[in-house]
Motif scaffolding. Structure first.
Motif, PDB file in Angstrom:
ATOM      1  N   GLU A   9       0.838  -1.206   0.000  1.00 34.04           N
ATOM      2  CA  GLU A   9       0.000   0.000   0.000  1.00 34.04           C
ATOM      3  C   GLU A   9       0.870   1.252   0.000  1.00 34.04           C
ATOM      4  O   GLU A   9       0.594   2.215  -0.723  1.00 34.04           O
ATOM      5  CB  GLU A   9      -0.922  -0.038   1.230  1.00 34.04           C
ATOM      6  N   LEU A  10       1.955   1.249   0.789  1.00 35.86           N
ATOM      7  CA  LEU A  10       2.848   2.400   0.832  1.00 35.86           C
ATOM      8  C   LEU A  10       3.583   2.560  -0.497  1.00 35.86           C
ATOM      9  O   LEU A  10       3.744   3.694  -0.994  1.00 35.86           O
ATOM     10  CB  LEU A  10       3.846   2.241   1.983  1.00 35.86           C
ATOM     11  N   GLU A  11       4.004   1.460  -1.100  1.00 38.83           N
ATOM     12  CA  GLU A  11       4.673   1.526  -2.396  1.00 38.83           C
ATOM     13  C   GLU A  11       3.750   2.138  -3.452  1.00 38.83           C
ATOM     14  O   GLU A  11       4.178   2.951  -4.269  1.00 38.83           O
ATOM     15  CB  GLU A  11       5.115   0.130  -2.830  1.00 38.83           C
ATOM     16  N   ASN A  12       2.475   1.747  -3.421  1.00 40.77           N
ATOM     17  CA  ASN A  12       1.520   2.299  -4.389  1.00 40.77           C
ATOM     18  C   ASN A  12       1.323   3.796  -4.180  1.00 40.77           C
ATOM     19  O   ASN A  12       1.222   4.567  -5.151  1.00 40.77           O
ATOM     20  CB  ASN A  12       0.176   1.573  -4.279  1.00 40.77           C
ATOM     21  N   ARG A  13       1.261   4.220  -2.906  1.00 43.04           N
ATOM     22  CA  ARG A  13       1.088   5.659  -2.646  1.00 43.04           C
ATOM     23  C   ARG A  13       2.323   6.451  -3.069  1.00 43.04           C
ATOM     24  O   ARG A  13       2.206   7.601  -3.534  1.00 43.04           O
ATOM     25  CB  ARG A  13       0.788   5.892  -1.169  1.00 43.04           C
ATOM     26  N   ASP A  36      10.103   8.906   9.113  1.00 42.34           N
ATOM     27  CA  ASP A  36      10.691   7.961  10.058  1.00 42.34           C
ATOM     28  C   ASP A  36      10.960   6.604   9.413  1.00 42.34           C
ATOM     29  O   ASP A  36      11.187   5.623  10.111  1.00 42.34           O
ATOM     30  CB  ASP A  36       9.768   7.763  11.270  1.00 42.34           C
ATOM     31  N   ASN A  37      10.936   6.564   8.092  1.00 41.18           N
ATOM     32  CA  ASN A  37      11.091   5.287   7.400  1.00 41.18           C
ATOM     33  C   ASN A  37      12.223   5.389   6.382  1.00 41.18           C
ATOM     34  O   ASN A  37      12.015   5.666   5.200  1.00 41.18           O
ATOM     35  CB  ASN A  37       9.770   4.902   6.706  1.00 41.18           C
ATOM     36  N   GLU A  38      13.441   5.183   6.851  1.00 44.13           N
ATOM     37  CA  GLU A  38      14.622   5.280   5.998  1.00 44.13           C
ATOM     38  C   GLU A  38      14.546   4.322   4.817  1.00 44.13           C
ATOM     39  O   GLU A  38      14.966   4.620   3.701  1.00 44.13           O
ATOM     40  CB  GLU A  38      15.869   4.977   6.834  1.00 44.13           C
ATOM     41  N   TYR A  39      13.981   3.161   5.081  1.00 44.90           N
ATOM     42  CA  TYR A  39      13.880   2.102   4.067  1.00 44.90           C
ATOM     43  C   TYR A  39      13.101   2.594   2.842  1.00 44.90           C
ATOM     44  O   TYR A  39      13.576   2.507   1.703  1.00 44.90           O
ATOM     45  CB  TYR A  39      13.176   0.915   4.718  1.00 44.90           C
ATOM     46  N   TYR A  40      11.916   3.151   3.074  1.00 43.79           N
ATOM     47  CA  TYR A  40      11.078   3.560   1.950  1.00 43.79           C
ATOM     48  C   TYR A  40      11.455   4.930   1.395  1.00 43.79           C
ATOM     49  O   TYR A  40      11.088   5.269   0.266  1.00 43.79           O
ATOM     50  CB  TYR A  40       9.599   3.496   2.336  1.00 43.79           C
ATOM     51  N   LEU A  41      12.215   5.721   2.145  1.00 42.94           N
ATOM     52  CA  LEU A  41      12.764   6.948   1.568  1.00 42.94           C
ATOM     53  C   LEU A  41      13.772   6.596   0.479  1.00 42.94           C
ATOM     54  O   LEU A  41      13.784   7.194  -0.599  1.00 42.94           O
ATOM     55  CB  LEU A  41      13.423   7.797   2.659  1.00 42.94           C
ATOM     56  N   ALA A 230      11.180  -3.922  -0.550  1.00 43.81           N
ATOM     57  CA  ALA A 230      11.009  -2.593  -1.131  1.00 43.81           C
ATOM     58  C   ALA A 230      11.894  -2.362  -2.352  1.00 43.81           C
ATOM     59  O   ALA A 230      11.554  -1.562  -3.217  1.00 43.81           O
ATOM     60  CB  ALA A 230      11.300  -1.529  -0.071  1.00 43.81           C
ATOM     61  N   TYR A 231      13.035  -3.026  -2.417  1.00 42.52           N
ATOM     62  CA  TYR A 231      13.946  -2.811  -3.540  1.00 42.52           C
ATOM     63  C   TYR A 231      13.712  -3.813  -4.679  1.00 42.52           C
ATOM     64  O   TYR A 231      14.439  -3.800  -5.673  1.00 42.52           O
ATOM     65  CB  TYR A 231      15.399  -2.919  -3.078  1.00 42.52           C
TER      66      TYR A 231
END
Length: 245
Positions: A9-13, A36-41, A230-231
């Motif tokens: 859901e976060l990837e889609n947004r 607060d999310n280094e991974y998805y930044l 995520a990658y």
């Protein structure tokens, strides 16, 4: 395939944000979540880079299609036109491979908050201080901090984070061979943090890409892809582009 660390859901947004489909309120909510999310930044930066490459490729493709086509009646001239057309098609098919490049820098801002951690460790404080020091240009001092803490680290996950942080600092200063050594050492440690391991594969793949060790880069990017985190999608795009090399 490891899927527990993936937030579809976060990837889609993130992709909707990069496509300009979110409202101002939705944008604010997304950044509040990402801060607060280094991974998805890191993930967002990679996707943004790929989207830019795709847009540039489409623009060039459209420019080629708009070129006026003259009717050529002589067979010899027609053969020349066919050869030129084939060359253009080959150029377009390999364009992504030529345009995709390793990431220029690795994000060094330490976004992880105390709320996201069970305890506030000495190691995390050292990482923050080292990153802050590196961001001021004092790379040697930052590495000394991390090396000193590495000698005292009691667990392999602490060692991994210290090695990955120091490898990232070396990467950003153009010391790719030294960065590879740190990332490789982190890869060989035994720890259960899936997101940290996936990030290390991604960084290591890019470091090998920087020194033109394409086979090794593919191997690490394949590992990042197989973790299905995520990658995964950005690693797959890189693998496709590198397949012709």
């Amino acid at each position: 395939m490891i899927e527990s660390n993936r937030n579809i859901e976060l990837e889609n947004r993130i992709e909707e944000y990069l496509d300009g489909k979110l409202s101002p309120q939705e944008v604010d909510e997304l950044w509040a979540e990402l801060i607060d999310n280094e991974y998805y930044l890191d993930y967002m930066k990679s996707v943004a880079s790929l989207k830019q490459i795709g847009e540039e490729r489409q623009k060039k493709s459209e420019e080629v299609r708009k070129e006026p086509v003259q009717r050529v009646w002589l067979s010899a001239a027609a053969a020349v036109v066919l050869m030129i057309g084939s060359a253009i098609l080959f150029s377009l098919s390999t364009e992504t491979s030529e345009m995709i490049k390793p990431v220029s820098t690795i994000e060094l801002d330490y976004y992880r908050s105390a709320d996201g951690m069970a305890t506030e460790s000495v190691e995390s404080d050292v990482v923050r201080r080292a990153i802050s020091t590196a961001n001021t240009g004092e790379v040697g001092a930052a590495l000394s901090l991390l090396n000193h803490e590495l000698e005292r680290a009691n667990s392999e996950i602490e060692q991994a984070e210290l090695l990955i942080t120091s490898g990232s600092i070396l990467y950003n200063s153009g010391q790719f061979s030294e960065a590879i050594e740190r990332f490789e050492n982190a890869k060989n440690l035994n720890y259960d943090d899936v997101m940290l391991r996936e990030r290390n594969y991604w960084y290591l793949g890019n470091a090998y890409f920087q020194v033109n060790q394409i086979a090794e880069a593919k191997d690490m990017l394949e590992k990042a892809f197989e973790m299905n985190g995520a990658y995964s999608r950005v690693a797959q795009s890189y693998l496709r582009a590198l397949s012709s090399r």
